[in-house]
Design a protein around this motif. Structure first.
Motif, PDB file in Angstrom:
ATOM      1  N   VAL A   1      56.520 -11.248  50.949  1.00 40.80           N
ATOM      2  CA  VAL A   1      56.646  -9.933  50.310  1.00 40.80           C
ATOM      3  C   VAL A   1      57.132  -8.899  51.327  1.00 40.80           C
ATOM      4  O   VAL A   1      58.001  -8.069  51.021  1.00 40.80           O
ATOM      5  CB  VAL A   1      55.295  -9.506  49.697  1.00 40.80           C
ATOM      6  N   PHE A   2      56.587  -8.957  52.542  1.00 41.86           N
ATOM      7  CA  PHE A   2      57.021  -8.030  53.595  1.00 41.86           C
ATOM      8  C   PHE A   2      58.519  -8.174  53.852  1.00 41.86           C
ATOM      9  O   PHE A   2      59.257  -7.180  53.896  1.00 41.86           O
ATOM     10  CB  PHE A   2      56.234  -8.301  54.880  1.00 41.86           C
ATOM     11  N   GLY A   3      58.973  -9.407  54.041  1.00 45.63           N
ATOM     12  CA  GLY A   3      60.385  -9.638  54.329  1.00 45.63           C
ATOM     13  C   GLY A   3      61.292  -9.154  53.219  1.00 45.63           C
ATOM     14  O   GLY A   3      62.346  -8.554  53.484  1.00 45.63           O
ATOM     15  N   VAL A   4      60.882  -9.371  51.986  1.00 43.43           N
ATOM     16  CA  VAL A   4      61.697  -8.937  50.843  1.00 43.43           C
ATOM     17  C   VAL A   4      61.731  -7.416  50.758  1.00 43.43           C
ATOM     18  O   VAL A   4      62.795  -6.808  50.559  1.00 43.43           O
ATOM     19  CB  VAL A   4      61.162  -9.551  49.534  1.00 43.43           C
ATOM     20  N   LEU A   5      60.571  -6.776  50.930  1.00 42.77           N
ATOM     21  CA  LEU A   5      60.508  -5.321  50.793  1.00 42.77           C
ATOM     22  C   LEU A   5      61.294  -4.605  51.887  1.00 42.77           C
ATOM     23  O   LEU A   5      61.910  -3.561  51.631  1.00 42.77           O
ATOM     24  CB  LEU A   5      59.047  -4.855  50.809  1.00 42.77           C
ATOM     25  N   VAL A   6      61.269  -5.138  53.093  1.00 38.96           N
ATOM     26  CA  VAL A   6      61.992  -4.507  54.194  1.00 38.96           C
ATOM     27  C   VAL A   6      63.464  -4.328  53.846  1.00 38.96           C
ATOM     28  O   VAL A   6      64.077  -3.300  54.162  1.00 38.96           O
ATOM     29  CB  VAL A   6      61.843  -5.338  55.482  1.00 38.96           C
TER      30      VAL A   6
ATOM     31  N   ALA B   1      66.614 -11.899  50.666  1.00 40.02           N
ATOM     32  CA  ALA B   1      66.696 -10.579  50.033  1.00 40.02           C
ATOM     33  C   ALA B   1      68.037  -9.909  50.316  1.00 40.02           C
ATOM     34  O   ALA B   1      68.560  -9.176  49.473  1.00 40.02           O
ATOM     35  CB  ALA B   1      65.549  -9.695  50.521  1.00 40.02           C
ATOM     36  N   THR B   2      68.612 -10.155  51.501  1.00 38.75           N
ATOM     37  CA  THR B   2      69.935  -9.609  51.815  1.00 38.75           C
ATOM     38  C   THR B   2      70.990 -10.199  50.889  1.00 38.75           C
ATOM     39  O   THR B   2      71.918  -9.508  50.456  1.00 38.75           O
ATOM     40  CB  THR B   2      70.295  -9.889  53.283  1.00 38.75           C
ATOM     41  N   MET B   3      70.858 -11.468  50.581  1.00 32.48           N
ATOM     42  CA  MET B   3      71.813 -12.108  49.676  1.00 32.48           C
ATOM     43  C   MET B   3      71.656 -11.619  48.241  1.00 32.48           C
ATOM     44  O   MET B   3      72.643 -11.361  47.552  1.00 32.48           O
ATOM     45  CB  MET B   3      71.620 -13.634  49.722  1.00 32.48           C
TER      46      MET B   3
ATOM     47  N   ILE C   1      62.549 -16.229  43.245  1.00 29.33           N
ATOM     48  CA  ILE C   1      63.066 -17.481  43.803  1.00 29.33           C
ATOM     49  C   ILE C   1      62.173 -17.997  44.925  1.00 29.33           C
ATOM     50  O   ILE C   1      61.846 -19.184  44.992  1.00 29.33           O
ATOM     51  CB  ILE C   1      64.511 -17.290  44.304  1.00 29.33           C
ATOM     52  N   LEU C   2      61.754 -17.106  45.815  1.00 35.70           N
ATOM     53  CA  LEU C   2      60.983 -17.525  46.990  1.00 35.70           C
ATOM     54  C   LEU C   2      59.593 -18.048  46.629  1.00 35.70           C
ATOM     55  O   LEU C   2      59.138 -19.052  47.195  1.00 35.70           O
ATOM     56  CB  LEU C   2      60.856 -16.356  47.970  1.00 35.70           C
TER      57      LEU C   2
ATOM     58  N   GLY D   1      73.569 -14.088  54.236  1.00 34.45           N
ATOM     59  CA  GLY D   1      73.289 -12.699  53.908  1.00 34.45           C
ATOM     60  C   GLY D   1      74.273 -11.751  54.574  1.00 34.45           C
ATOM     61  O   GLY D   1      74.748 -10.790  53.954  1.00 34.45           O
ATOM     62  N   TYR D   2      74.595 -12.029  55.823  1.00 31.24           N
ATOM     63  CA  TYR D   2      75.559 -11.200  56.554  1.00 31.24           C
ATOM     64  C   TYR D   2      76.942 -11.263  55.912  1.00 31.24           C
ATOM     65  O   TYR D   2      77.605 -10.236  55.733  1.00 31.24           O
ATOM     66  CB  TYR D   2      75.628 -11.657  58.003  1.00 31.24           C
TER      67      TYR D   2
END
Length: 257
Positions: free
Chosen positions: A77-82, A170-172, A182-183, A248-249
């Motif tokens: 959740v942290f990674g997605v929200l960032v 999340a970047t993608m 998905i995660l 993602g990049y």
């Protein structure tokens, strides 16, 4: 061209100003430590009823990380929200206008969040180990025992990579709901199914979470025929994370905000 130190400070300000991202890290620590301590206490009480085979395969270090499954949920959740918070509020347009070099923007965002996740993950891993071993009593392992320090350090690295992997996804996808949609099934349903069905077990070995968790094991599970060791599994997880970040990049470079 935007100065990297300025972008790093900007990303740090964004993260600490959003309470939800800070709270998720705190939840990851508390849940992992508390659940690990509880499982260790139960394991200590049940040790006398174990079969001789189970006692030989008993891994006190890995048992203390039993709460890592729920802890990694908070790190996801942290990674997605960032990443996705800016898309949800529309701030991404302002951010990319201020930092048009999208590689610099993404690198700084991932670097700041990853360092924060790393710090929390290492505190979590060591607290989990020491409190868990205290609950195990006479069955506990010492930090100086062979493989134990590697497993504890690996636990911190594993939690960090879970967060970074989630940032890449999340970047993608840009959408927090889609990313979590998905995660969550991937880590908590699909991975477990593939790893526990004999026909797909070998596929499960090479999924990021199953491979990465190998680094936290000191005593291999009984009957395990996984073809790589602790750091081999970590390398597989690292490769997955690098691949997701690269995708993602590429997508960030090609599409509009």
């Amino acid at each position: 061209m935007a100065a990297v130190p300025q972008v790093l400070r900007s990303e740090w300000t964004k993260i600490r100003s959003v309470r939800s991202t800070v709270w998720t890290l705190g939840i990851a620590l508390v849940v992992t430590v508390a659940l690990g301590a509880l499982i260790c206490l139960l394991a200590s009480n049940d040790f006398g009823t174990m079969s001789p085979r189970d006692r030989l395969a008993f891994d006190p270090t890995n048992v203390s990380f039993a709460g890592m499954g729920l802890g990694q949920l908070a790190m996801i959740v942290f990674g997605v929200l960032v990443v996705s918070n800016e898309y949800g509020t529309g701030m991404i347009r302002t951010s990319l206008a201020a930092v048009p070099q999208r590689g610099v923007f993404l690198f700084c965002k991932i670097a700041v969040a990853a360092l924060l996740a790393l710090a929390v993950s290492f505190v979590t891993a060591f607290l989990t180990f020491f409190i868990g071993q205290a609950m195990l009593g006479e069955h506990a392992a010492a930090l100086g025992d062979p493989g134990v320090l590697r497993a504890v350090v690996g636990g911190g690295l594993y939690m960090t990579l879970i967060a970074v992997f989630s940032m890449g996804v999340a970047t993608m996808l840009r959408s927090p709901m889609l990313s979590l949609g998905i995660l969550m099934p991937f880590f908590f349903l699909i991975s477990n199914i593939l790893g526990n069905v004999s026909a797909t077990k070998k596929v499960g070995w090479y999924l990021p979470d199953q491979a990465g968790q190998k680094v936290m094991q000191v005593v291999p599970p009984a009957g395990s025929d996984v073809p790589y060791g602790p750091w081999g599994g970590f390398a597989i997880m690292l490769a997955w994370t690098a691949a997701v970040l690269f995708c993602g990049y590429v997508l960030l470079k090609k599409r509009d905000a």
